[in-house]
Structures are given as structure tokens and as C-alpha cells.
Design a protein around this motif. Sequence first.
Motif, PDB file in Angstrom:
ATOM      1  N   ILE A 140      48.735 -27.550 -17.038  1.00  0.00           N
ATOM      2  CA  ILE A 140      48.762 -26.859 -18.329  1.00  0.00           C
ATOM      3  C   ILE A 140      50.109 -27.049 -19.045  1.00  0.00           C
ATOM      4  N   TYR A 141      51.183 -27.285 -18.283  1.00  0.00           N
ATOM      5  CA  TYR A 141      52.483 -27.495 -18.951  1.00  0.00           C
ATOM      6  C   TYR A 141      52.394 -28.702 -19.891  1.00  0.00           C
ATOM      7  N   GLU A 142      51.999 -29.833 -19.318  1.00  0.00           N
ATOM      8  CA  GLU A 142      51.982 -31.074 -20.109  1.00  0.00           C
ATOM      9  C   GLU A 142      50.965 -30.974 -21.249  1.00  0.00           C
ATOM     10  N   SER A 215      60.592 -20.193 -16.049  1.00  0.00           N
ATOM     11  CA  SER A 215      60.574 -20.199 -14.589  1.00  0.00           C
ATOM     12  C   SER A 215      59.247 -19.612 -14.116  1.00  0.00           C
ATOM     13  N   ASP A 216      58.361 -20.508 -13.702  1.00  0.00           N
ATOM     14  CA  ASP A 216      57.019 -20.083 -13.298  1.00  0.00           C
ATOM     15  C   ASP A 216      57.077 -19.634 -11.838  1.00  0.00           C
ATOM     16  N   GLU A 217      57.030 -18.328 -11.650  1.00  0.00           N
ATOM     17  CA  GLU A 217      57.203 -17.749 -10.310  1.00  0.00           C
ATOM     18  C   GLU A 217      55.932 -17.039  -9.852  1.00  0.00           C
ATOM     19  N   ILE A 218      54.782 -17.583 -10.279  1.00  0.00           N
ATOM     20  CA  ILE A 218      53.503 -16.915 -10.011  1.00  0.00           C
ATOM     21  C   ILE A 218      53.212 -16.823  -8.502  1.00  0.00           C
ATOM     22  N   TYR A 219      53.839 -17.724  -7.696  1.00  0.00           N
ATOM     23  CA  TYR A 219      53.635 -17.669  -6.228  1.00  0.00           C
ATOM     24  C   TYR A 219      54.838 -17.049  -5.509  1.00  0.00           C
TER      25      TYR A 219
HETATM   26  C1  LIG Z   1      51.855 -22.768 -11.231  1.00  0.00           C
HETATM   27  C2  LIG Z   1      50.868 -21.881 -11.897  1.00  0.00           C
HETATM   28  N1  LIG Z   1      51.237 -21.176 -12.978  1.00  0.00           N
HETATM   29  C3  LIG Z   1      50.383 -20.372 -13.617  1.00  0.00           C
HETATM   30  C4  LIG Z   1      49.086 -20.229 -13.185  1.00  0.00           C
HETATM   31  C5  LIG Z   1      48.148 -19.344 -13.975  1.00  0.00           C
HETATM   32  O1  LIG Z   1      47.847 -18.189 -13.345  1.00  0.00           O
HETATM   33  P1  LIG Z   1      46.787 -17.144 -13.990  1.00  0.00           P
HETATM   34  O2  LIG Z   1      45.487 -17.385 -13.314  1.00  0.00           O
HETATM   35  O3  LIG Z   1      47.377 -15.820 -13.712  1.00  0.00           O
HETATM   36  O4  LIG Z   1      46.716 -17.434 -15.452  1.00  0.00           O
HETATM   37  C6  LIG Z   1      48.644 -20.934 -12.076  1.00  0.00           C
HETATM   38  C7  LIG Z   1      47.238 -20.846 -11.623  1.00  0.00           C
HETATM   39  O5  LIG Z   1      46.729 -21.635 -10.894  1.00  0.00           O
HETATM   40  C8  LIG Z   1      49.563 -21.782 -11.397  1.00  0.00           C
HETATM   41  O6  LIG Z   1      49.204 -22.502 -10.328  1.00  0.00           O
END
Ligand SMILES: Cc1ncc(COP(=O)(O)O)c(C=O)c1O
Length: 402
Positions: A140-142, A215-219
Motif C-alpha cells: 500500500i505504501y508504493e 513509522s509503521d509499528e502495527i506489529y
Molecule cells: C505493515 C502493515 N501496515 C499496516 C497494515 C494495515 O493494518 P489494518 O488492517 O489495521 O489497516 C498492515 C496489514 O496487513 C500491515 O501489514
Amino acid sequence: MPTFVTMEPTTQFELRLADRMSRLGTETAFEVLNKARALERQGKKIIHLEIGEPDFDTPGNVVEAAVSALHKGWTHYGPSAGLPDLRQAIAEEVSRTRKVQCTSDEVVVVPGGKPIIFFSILALVNAGDEVIFPNPGFPIYESMINYIGGKAVSIRLREEHDFGLDVSELASLINDRTKLIIINSPQNPTGGVLSRQDIHEIAQAIGDRNLFVLSDEIYSRLIFDGQHHSIMSEPGFKDRTILLDGFSKTYAMTGWRMGYGVMRPDLATHITRLMTNSNSCTASFTQVAGIEALRGDQSSVDHMRSEFQRRRDVFVAGLNRIKGFSCRMPKGAFYVFPNIQKTGWTSKRLADALLEEAGVACLSGTAFGDFGEGYLRFSVANSLENLKQALQQIDAWTKRNI
Ligand SMILES: Cc1ncc(COP(=O)(O)O)c(C=O)c1O
């Protein structure tokens, strides 16, 4: 250029889309899931290791909180930036876990982590501005950078660096047109984790340039080895960081759609305006449950993490026994990213064959950018029994075909 499923026209009126739509990408995981479901409808048995979501149910206390919130009438619009109590709970959580002082006016609650990517790029990047993003990385970034007409600049994540970031390479990519740098740790798809030293060196490479770091820290809660470090806690970076985190992965709440961004208050007001213009607000009763998720019992988070770790260990060891596969031990998230170059197959062809002929759905590394060629991504968010079965099926298939 992105690929799409095109449909036969159903009317005499030509569909005259805006030009930017040709630049919008997608997330292949959903397409592979559809293909796998179609094979299942034909009677085939498929083991699903393609989609990135915990296979656990949302913890019971969180479900109860949502049900009770519905009964209590949390069914109306709320403030676009999120309910004040949830914003406060998030500010406290981020202050504690990132060791940096945050206040609730720096928090914007949105439907999932994804909108923070969308809104940050929309709010900050002009056509022609450069955005550095990890490749392989979350697609999704690109997609979003291209969509708004920014220049997408890949930073390659290399296996020999344990899928961390080569800081001298990053430094060489930063210039006066760089508006935004996206980093992601723990990382999707590689499971790489940036150490405190890595984060420190990235901060030094950026220096005092006036740019933002998303900074994508979702994990952030899914780390097996070491600890999570955020660039937000580096001196001088609080005002230049947009921290993305959420509930989807940590609390097995992917379908609830709730995430958040933490950023300086002036930027938060603009991201909030984007919320007002798009969603109005995140669903109110889910936000009430979000407070319970953050403040309530955390044992289910610990349980999920240790379960993912057990599965990771078994799956990586099994892959390393399969001809042509070699796999590093990921340090975080719930993905495994083996190198398959020695099979002699390209990633996409191998992923397709494993789905159609071995009954195992996984993703081609190229679903995460050009530099994913030579790799596959498996999600270990499935039972140990299914993971072992998948290993057997892949092994049997490679013995026949490689
Ligand atoms: C790195 C990363 N960022 C963001 C997201 C998006 O998460 P959400 O389902 O909360 O929108 C994901 C989901 O797979 C992800 O892997």
C-alpha cells in the motif's frame, strides 16, 4: 504499473476514470484469497497461509465491551479524531511503550492502520515529492505514493542484512526533494526488526532535515527476539514522526477496523480534516471496546505471541528441510519469508503452482515490490497442524517438480 482484474463493459457508456486510478495498486493477498476460495468451491482443499491476520478470535473482554457499548447507545457519530477517552488511553499507551511523552491531542483514531498511510501521504506529499519506502514492503505504501503522483523511491531490504535497512544506502537516497520516509518494524513481509542501534543510525542519517518519518509499528507487540524501538523516541524526532499502530494485529481485531496515528498536534488537525471528509469518524462502539483492549487484561496478547513463535520455529525449520528453500528466522510479526532462488522457479510461478498443485496458498515475494523476487511469504497465522500439513504438501510437490 499495477495489474487489475478488468471487467467486461456492461453499458454503452465508456467508463471515464480519472487518470490517477491507473496508478493505484492493490494488495495481492486479497486476490490470492479469492483464487483460493474459487478452488475450494471446485472441491479442492487449500491451506491458507496467504492472508495477514491472526487466526485467533478477538479477546472476550473486548467483545463484551463492544456489546455493552452497543446496548448503552454508542451507536452515533463521534468526534472525527476519535473519542476523547480512547485518545487518552492511546496517548498513555504510546507514552509508556515508546518512552516519549504524548498527549491526546496528538492522537487520531481511524478505521484501521491503513488510513494513516493514506492520509499521511495525502496530507504531506505533493506531485513530484520523493517518498522513500521499504522494498520488499507492505504494497500500500508504493500504491499510495504513485496514486497521488509522488515519486516512489525504494530502499532495498536485503536478506544478508537480516532484512534490516542499510543506513548508508538510505543516506544516499535522501535529498532536498525527500518529503517522507516510511519505515516498518517489525516488518511485513520479511519479519525483520530494526534494533535500537538501527533506529539510532536512521535518525542520524536523517539529521535535522525537515521531513517526516511514517513509522509503521502495527506489529509492535509481536516481537520474538529483542525489543521494539520507535524512531519517535529519538531526540528531535517527536515532531517529525507519524507513528502508526492499531488493534488489528495485536488484539486480533482485523475486521473491526480500528487503528491510530500519533503525530504533532498541528498535523493531527489536518489528518482529522481528512477523516471528517472521508469517514466522519471511526465506529463509536468499537472505540469503546478499544479502551478495554488497551487497559484490560493483556494475557491474550502474550498467548498469541508465544503461539506465533512456536509456529514460526516449526515452520522455518520445516522449510529449511525442503529442497531449494532457505529461510532466516524472522524476529517479529507472523510472516516467514524464505529464499526460493535455488528452486530455479520465479516467485509468482512457484506461488501459483503451490496453490494449484500443492494446495497451499502463499504470496509471491513480488506482491511486496520488485525486490521480493526470489522469495515467498507465508503467514503462520494458522494452526500448527495445518502448518505441518502444508510443509508436507510443499515437500512432496518439490520432490516431484524440482
Ligand atoms: C505493515 C502493515 N501496515 C499496516 C497494515 C494495515 O493494518 P489494518 O488492517 O489495521 O489497516 C498492515 C496489514 O496487513 C500491515 O501489514
